[in-house]
Write an enzyme that holds these catalytic residues in place. Structure first.
Site, PDB file in Angstrom:
ATOM      1  CB  CYS A  88       7.557 -18.603  16.407  1.00 31.52           C
ATOM      2  SG  CYS A  88       7.074 -20.124  15.904  1.00 31.52           S
ATOM      3  CB  THR A 127       0.162   8.839   6.576  1.00 33.03           C
ATOM      4  OG1 THR A 127      -0.117   7.680   6.523  1.00 33.03           O
ATOM      5  CG2 THR A 127      -0.271  10.043   7.400  1.00 33.03           C
ATOM      6  NE  ARG A 167       9.174  -3.455   2.982  1.00 36.75           N
ATOM      7  CZ  ARG A 167       8.184  -3.154   3.583  1.00 36.75           C
ATOM      8  NH1 ARG A 167       7.239  -4.329   3.691  1.00 36.75           N
ATOM      9  NH2 ARG A 167       7.692  -2.018   4.318  1.00 36.75           N
ATOM     10  CG  HIS A 185       1.117  -0.553  10.449  1.00 34.77           C
ATOM     11  ND1 HIS A 185       0.734   0.184   9.024  1.00 34.77           N
ATOM     12  CD2 HIS A 185      -0.097  -0.607  11.113  1.00 34.77           C
ATOM     13  CE1 HIS A 185      -0.398   0.993   9.287  1.00 34.77           C
ATOM     14  NE2 HIS A 185      -0.939   0.399  10.301  1.00 34.77           N
ATOM     15  CG  ASP A 191      11.792   3.172   9.088  1.00 32.32           C
ATOM     16  OD1 ASP A 191      11.766   3.800   9.944  1.00 32.32           O
ATOM     17  OD2 ASP A 191      11.223   3.571   7.916  1.00 32.32           O
ATOM     18  CB  ALA A 216       8.391  15.001   5.826  1.00 34.02           C
TER      19      ALA A 216
HETATM   20  P1  OAD Z   1       1.576   5.482   1.425  1.00 30.24           P
HETATM   21  O1  OAD Z   1       2.608   5.036   0.481  1.00 30.24           O
HETATM   22  O2  OAD Z   1       0.187   5.178   1.373  1.00 30.24           O
HETATM   23  O3  OAD Z   1       1.789   7.053   1.466  1.00 30.24           O
HETATM   24  C1  OAD Z   1       2.964   7.829   1.610  1.00 30.24           C
HETATM   25  C2  OAD Z   1       2.481   9.037   1.407  1.00 30.24           C
HETATM   26  O4  OAD Z   1       3.971   9.824   1.890  1.00 30.24           O
HETATM   27  C3  OAD Z   1       1.974   9.726   0.402  1.00 30.24           C
HETATM   28  O5  OAD Z   1       0.847  10.617   0.614  1.00 30.24           O
HETATM   29  C4  OAD Z   1       3.101  10.679  -0.416  1.00 30.24           C
HETATM   30  O6  OAD Z   1       2.472  11.835  -1.085  1.00 30.24           O
HETATM   31  C5  OAD Z   1       3.965  10.983   0.896  1.00 30.24           C
HETATM   32  N1  OAD Z   1       5.170  11.367   0.658  1.00 30.24           N
HETATM   33  C6  OAD Z   1       6.039  10.735  -0.266  1.00 30.24           C
HETATM   34  N2  OAD Z   1       7.197  11.319  -0.176  1.00 30.24           N
HETATM   35  C7  OAD Z   1       7.113  12.370   0.912  1.00 30.24           C
HETATM   36  C8  OAD Z   1       8.197  13.218   1.299  1.00 30.24           C
HETATM   37  N3  OAD Z   1       9.474  13.643   0.989  1.00 30.24           N
HETATM   38  N4  OAD Z   1       7.553  14.001   2.423  1.00 30.24           N
HETATM   39  C9  OAD Z   1       6.443  13.806   2.882  1.00 30.24           C
HETATM   40  N5  OAD Z   1       5.473  12.854   2.455  1.00 30.24           N
HETATM   41  C10 OAD Z   1       6.119  12.275   1.449  1.00 30.24           C
HETATM   42  O7  OAD Z   1       2.036   5.098   2.989  1.00 30.24           O
HETATM   43  P2  OAD Z   1       1.579   5.149   4.214  1.00 30.24           P
HETATM   44  O8  OAD Z   1       0.496   6.214   4.364  1.00 30.24           O
HETATM   45  O9  OAD Z   1       2.632   4.881   5.376  1.00 30.24           O
HETATM   46  O10 OAD Z   1       1.085  -1.167   6.090  1.00 30.24           O
HETATM   47  O11 OAD Z   1       0.959   3.694   4.350  1.00 30.24           O
HETATM   48  C11 OAD Z   1       0.264   3.163   5.378  1.00 30.24           C
HETATM   49  C12 OAD Z   1       0.276   1.547   5.457  1.00 30.24           C
HETATM   50  O12 OAD Z   1       0.032   0.967   4.105  1.00 30.24           O
HETATM   51  C13 OAD Z   1       1.710   1.189   5.689  1.00 30.24           C
HETATM   52  O13 OAD Z   1       2.083   1.277   7.204  1.00 30.24           O
HETATM   53  C14 OAD Z   1       1.595  -0.354   5.291  1.00 30.24           C
HETATM   54  C15 OAD Z   1       0.993   0.107   4.140  1.00 30.24           C
HETATM   55  O14 OAD Z   1       0.250  -1.377   3.400  1.00 30.24           O
HETATM   56  C16 OAD Z   1       1.406  -2.186   6.613  1.00 30.24           C
HETATM   57  O15 OAD Z   1       2.476  -2.675   6.156  1.00 30.24           O
HETATM   58  C17 OAD Z   1       0.507  -2.845   7.613  1.00 30.24           C
END
Ligand code: OAD
Length: 247
Positions: A122, A191, A65, A114, A99, A234
């Site tokens: 470590c 999100t 990743r 996160h 990232d 976005a």
């Molecule tokens: P998700 O994968 O749960 O959600 C991503 C969101 O982005 C979805 O609602 C999509 O519809 C939206 N999306 C996709 N493409 C897009 C675009 N071009 N423009 C705008 N939106 C778009 O990701 P997160 O909500 O970030 O945690 O997930 C939260 C956490 O769950 C992450 O930080 C990670 C994961 O487990 C850890 O690693 C601790």
């Protein structure tokens, strides 16, 4: 209208999720078919237990990743958020992303809820570990790779991200909570709003009187919290919103 609210706001929080980096080619977690948690088992890769059971599997996956991120570039969404920082008196980016694309787009104040792929430490003594600049070229999903050893105690080095079952970094969470409580406008972008406590920030901001604006191509758990829901990508909607708000 969201553009008028944005123009009027002095203190703004932009809460970002994986969708903000999607147009840079970084996979989200929960999008059907392409999401990481659709293709890989989170319990084998993103828990302390998984790392203890099979450190090489976990380290190899995170190095894969990290390599993807190093090859990616910030997209118009990251750049619009950085530009917005220059338009409003106080702006805090609170990201769930691991990232560094916000920073590379020019955002100065980024709170990483996160953790980061670029700040391993470590597992045993938490000493930071300096990564070599170029990770090995990995196949899809990575290959098993023994984690480096800590120079201080010899323990295994782990990715600097927050895993399931772990607490958020205390300073980052405090800063995010303060910024959300104080802001006049919170923009939640890309999100799913399914992972707490990050997902509670829009409601916190709203309770304190802020306008909440959401950008996402599909309905999410956060839609009900927002006064304005902008449906789309976005990378298209954020530059357009800035253009309407500031010309
Ligand atoms: P998700 O994968 O749960 O959600 C991503 C969101 O982005 C979805 O609602 C999509 O519809 C939206 N999306 C996709 N493409 C897009 C675009 N071009 N423009 C705008 N939106 C778009 O990701 P997160 O909500 O970030 O945690 O997930 C939260 C956490 O769950 C992450 O930080 C990670 C994961 O487990 C850890 O690693 C601790």
């Amino acid at each position: 209208m969201p553009d008028a609210a944005l123009r009027a706001a002095h203190r703004v929080v932009v809460l970002t999720g994986a969708g903000v980096s999607a147009e840079s080619g970084i996979a989200t977690f929960r999008d059907a078919q392409t999401g990481l948690w659709e293709r890989f088992a989170a319990e084998d890769l993103a828990t302390p237990r998984a790392f203890l059971r099979d450190p090489a599997l976990v380290w190899g996956w995170y190095e894969w990743r990290r390599m993807q991120v190093l090859r990616a570039q910030p997209n118009p969404a990251h750049r619009a958020i950085a530009a917005l920082e220059r338009r409003v008196p106080a702006l805090t980016v609170v990201t769930q992303n691991v990232d560094d694309l916000h920073e590379r787009a020019g955002s100065a104040a980024v709170v990483h809820l996160h953790g980061s792929l670029h700040a391993p430490r470590c597992f045993d003594c938490a000493s930071p570990f300096a990564l070599p600049p170029d990770p090995p070229c990995e196949p899809e999903g990575g290959r098993r790779l023994a984690p480096p050893r800590c120079a201080r105690c010899g323990g295994a080095v782990r990715p600097g991200v927050v895993w399931f079952g772990e607490s958020l970094p205390a300073d980052a969470w405090r800063e995010a909570g303060q910024a959300a409580s104080d802001c006049e406008l919170l923009l939640a972008v890309g999100t799913s709003g399914l992972v707490h406590p990050a997902a509670s920030l829009p409601a916190l901001a709203r309770r304190h009187g802020a306008t909440v604006v959401l950008i996402n191509p599909v309905p999410t758990a956060l839609d009900a919290v927002a006064q304005h829901v902008l449906r789309g990508k976005a990378g298209e909607l954020l530059p357009a919103l800035l253009e309407t708000a500031f010309g």
